[in-house]
Write a protein that holds these residues in place. Structure first.
Motif, mmCIF file in Angstrom:
data_model
loop_
_atom_site.group_PDB
_atom_site.id
_atom_site.type_symbol
_atom_site.label_atom_id
_atom_site.label_comp_id
_atom_site.label_asym_id
_atom_site.label_seq_id
_atom_site.Cartn_x
_atom_site.Cartn_y
_atom_site.Cartn_z
ATOM 1 N N PRO A 294 0.820 -1.211 0.000
ATOM 2 C CA PRO A 294 0.000 0.000 0.000
ATOM 3 C C PRO A 294 0.855 1.264 0.000
ATOM 4 N N THR A 295 0.208 2.398 -0.254
ATOM 5 C CA THR A 295 0.898 3.685 -0.283
ATOM 6 C C THR A 295 0.081 4.728 0.474
ATOM 7 N N ALA A 296 0.719 5.842 0.764
ATOM 8 C CA ALA A 296 0.044 6.990 1.373
ATOM 9 C C ALA A 296 0.272 8.215 0.496
ATOM 10 N N ARG A 353 8.697 24.523 6.342
ATOM 11 C CA ARG A 353 8.029 23.516 5.527
ATOM 12 C C ARG A 353 7.055 22.753 6.394
ATOM 13 N N LEU A 354 5.826 22.605 5.915
ATOM 14 C CA LEU A 354 4.782 21.894 6.636
ATOM 15 C C LEU A 354 4.421 20.637 5.859
ATOM 16 N N SER A 355 4.027 19.598 6.598
ATOM 17 C CA SER A 355 3.699 18.321 5.965
ATOM 18 C C SER A 355 2.407 17.766 6.541
ATOM 19 N N ALA A 356 1.613 17.129 5.670
ATOM 20 C CA ALA A 356 0.358 16.515 6.093
ATOM 21 C C ALA A 356 0.139 15.241 5.295
ATOM 22 N N GLY A 357 -0.649 14.329 5.875
ATOM 23 C CA GLY A 357 -1.001 13.110 5.156
ATOM 24 C C GLY A 357 -0.428 11.866 5.798
ATOM 25 N N ARG A 358 -1.287 10.870 5.999
ATOM 26 C CA ARG A 358 -0.887 9.589 6.573
ATOM 27 C C ARG A 358 -1.632 8.463 5.865
ATOM 28 N N ALA A 359 -1.113 7.271 6.018
ATOM 29 C CA ALA A 359 -1.779 6.094 5.458
ATOM 30 C C ALA A 359 -3.196 5.997 5.994
ATOM 31 N N GLY A 360 -4.135 5.670 5.125
ATOM 32 C CA GLY A 360 -5.520 5.536 5.526
ATOM 33 C C GLY A 360 -6.307 6.820 5.493
ATOM 34 N N SER A 365 -5.866 14.505 -0.541
ATOM 35 C CA SER A 365 -6.351 14.420 -1.919
ATOM 36 C C SER A 365 -7.693 15.120 -2.097
ATOM 37 N N GLU A 366 -8.501 15.151 -1.042
ATOM 38 C CA GLU A 366 -9.863 15.669 -1.167
ATOM 39 C C GLU A 366 -9.954 17.186 -1.088
ATOM 40 N N LEU A 367 -9.088 17.821 -0.308
ATOM 41 C CA LEU A 367 -9.136 19.279 -0.165
ATOM 42 C C LEU A 367 -8.537 19.960 -1.385
ATOM 43 N N TRP A 398 2.191 14.659 -3.063
ATOM 44 C CA TRP A 398 2.837 13.417 -3.466
ATOM 45 C C TRP A 398 1.781 12.320 -3.400
ATOM 46 N N VAL A 399 1.136 12.084 -4.532
ATOM 47 C CA VAL A 399 -0.023 11.198 -4.575
ATOM 48 C C VAL A 399 0.422 9.731 -4.668
ATOM 49 N N ASP A 400 0.031 8.952 -3.667
ATOM 50 C CA ASP A 400 0.329 7.514 -3.630
ATOM 51 C C ASP A 400 1.816 7.228 -3.852
ATOM 52 N N THR A 401 2.661 8.001 -3.202
ATOM 53 C CA THR A 401 4.105 7.826 -3.404
ATOM 54 C C THR A 401 4.835 7.301 -2.169
#
Length: 459
Positions: A294-296, A353-360, A365-367, A398-401
């Protein structure tokens, strides 16, 4: 000596021009192999991407190289890149603990504490949490067999509070993953070795030397990590095909590109697992194993502020903030670039630099862009008290990377590799571990495997 058959230079295709593919292509071309490099996008570097922000070069993907890795140090020396490298500054990292920011204790790495005294003085843990963590040397007597999750192991050794306070923000954040699903064996091989041996982590000199690394062992360049990418790509003696997608990989090995076929003596597949699986439709065992990785999706935001508007923000005296998966915030981490890197310490503006996004999660992607930027900046303001509006922003998704090295990952990769045709090898973070050091080592190992195979074929 160059591998050859009947005085013909042997050939290899490298599919993917991320860091692993570039390293493999360079090594093969330097060994005399006729190399063709294919990249579906129009650029080199994969998850290394440098952007311009207020006239400065900053990275929205991988941020630094870790010189403690022999593979990294050797490559930097080979490319003659050490002289103009910039080392990160020492500084404290903040954690959000019970609604407040506390300093990450000395001796705490992604796998948990290697020293208990700094943890005690940090006030990051409650008294019951400290008492449970102190039992680690006795809990270590239970040896671990098989592949278990990072969370299960750390909680068994130190208790749940250490897992949630330190390991989730650090290792979970690094992988953009769920540590209750991440494989101990694949996500932290050194820790897995200690688990199998039943050795205490808080008394291990080896682990204490390995983590955390000193700031000086992390480097970049004034023009960002694109300096490494540019140097690698310029050092490849072969045919380079950007904006060229490989549709399939067949027996031979033979590539289908734009409806035409090209045959090679060997192939390095240095692409994400899903892309590799799509090319391997004639090898269902390999394709199915790779499809199970899987990817996030993550988002990286570069932000510039007027320096005078952030001068009174105490949190910016540290190098960044790490947030756990239970923080209730979209923000996963913040890196205060102008504090961390001397070349980005500018008198007129301040970079972070700010980062967001986790598996699940699907929210990145939605915003839309404005919503995602606003949410991340709101979290930053609530954490630090910063009220200024940014001068400039750069958002990259970074989509599904981000590959998720979940329990059973090593077995899935072994299954895929065993099903490949002779002369076809896998390279990259999806197979051999996240981070530039792992990706570089993976590219080198792939090149070595191909050269060994070609030598055997030419013998």
């Amino acid at each position: 000596m160059s591998p050859s058959t009947d005085h013909r230079r042997m050939s290899a295709a490298v599919i993917g021009a991320g860091i692993s593919g570039l390293v493999a292509a360079r090594a093969l071309s330097r060994a005399g192999v006729d190399v063709s490099l294919y990249e579906a996008s129009g650029r080199f570097g994969g998850q290394i991407r440098t952007e311009s922000l207020c006239g400065n070069s900053a990275d929205v993907g991988a941020e630094a190289l870790h010189l403690a890795s022999p593979a990294v140090r050797g490559l930097v020396d080979e490319l003659d890149l050490a002289s103009d490298a910039v080392s990160s500054r020492p500084g404290k990292t903040w954690l959000q603990v019970r609604g407040r920011l506390v300093t990450m204790p000395a001796g705490v790495g992604p796998a948990g504490p290697t020293r208990l005294r700094p943890v005690i003085s940090s006030r990051a843990l409650s008294l019951p949490g400290l008492g449970r963590a102190a039992l680690e040397p006795w809990k270590a007597r239970r040896k671990v067999t098989g592949d278990i999750s990072v969370a299960e192991f750390i909680t068994g050794r130190f208790g749940r509070e250490v897992t949630d306070t330190f390991v989730d923000p650090m290792l979970g954040g690094l992988h953009s993953g769920d540590i209750s699903r991440l494989s101990l064996q694949s996500a932290s091989p050194m820790l897995a070795a200690a688990a199998r041996a039943g050795k205490p982590l808080t008394t291990s000199r080896k682990l204490r030397r390995a983590a955390p690394a000193t700031p000086a062992s992390f480097i970049t360049w004034p023009t960002g990590l694109s300096r490494l990418v540019d140097r690698l790509s310029a050092d490849i003696d072969g045919r380079v095909h950007l904006s060229t997608a490989v549709q399939t990989l067949g027996v031979g090995p033979c590539l289908t590109v734009n409806g035409e076929t090209a045959e090679y003596d060997a192939v390095v597949l240095a692409v994400p697992a899903a892309a590799a699986a799509a090319m391997l439709c004639d090898l269902p065992a390999a394709a199915q194993a790779l499809d199970r990785i899987p990817t996030a999706t993550v988002g990286s935001l570069l932000v510039a502020f007027d320096r005078t508007t952030v001068a009174s923000v105490d949190a910016l005296r540290g190098t960044g903030i790490l947030l756990g998966s239970t923080s209730g915030r979209l923000l996963k981490s913040a890196t205060f670039l102008s504090t961390k890197w001397p070349h980005l310490d500018r008198p007129d503006h301040y970079l972070m630099r700010l980062s967001a996004g986790r598996a699940g999660q699907h929210i990145v992607s939605e915003l839309d862009d404005d919503e995602l930027i606003t949410r991340m900046l709101t979290d930053l303001r609530e954490l630090t008290g910063l009220t200024a509006d940014p001068l400039q922003t750069r958002l990259h998704r970074w989509v599904d990377t981000m590959p998720q090295l979940e329990i059973g990952h090593a077995e899935r990769v072994r299954t895929a590799r065993a099903a490949l045709w002779p002369g076809v090898v896998l390279a990259g973070a999806a197979y051999d571990g996240v981070g530039l050091a792992s990706a570089i080592a993976s590219g080198q190992q792939a090149a070595t495997a191909v050269l060994t195979y070609l030598q055997e074929q030419s013998a």
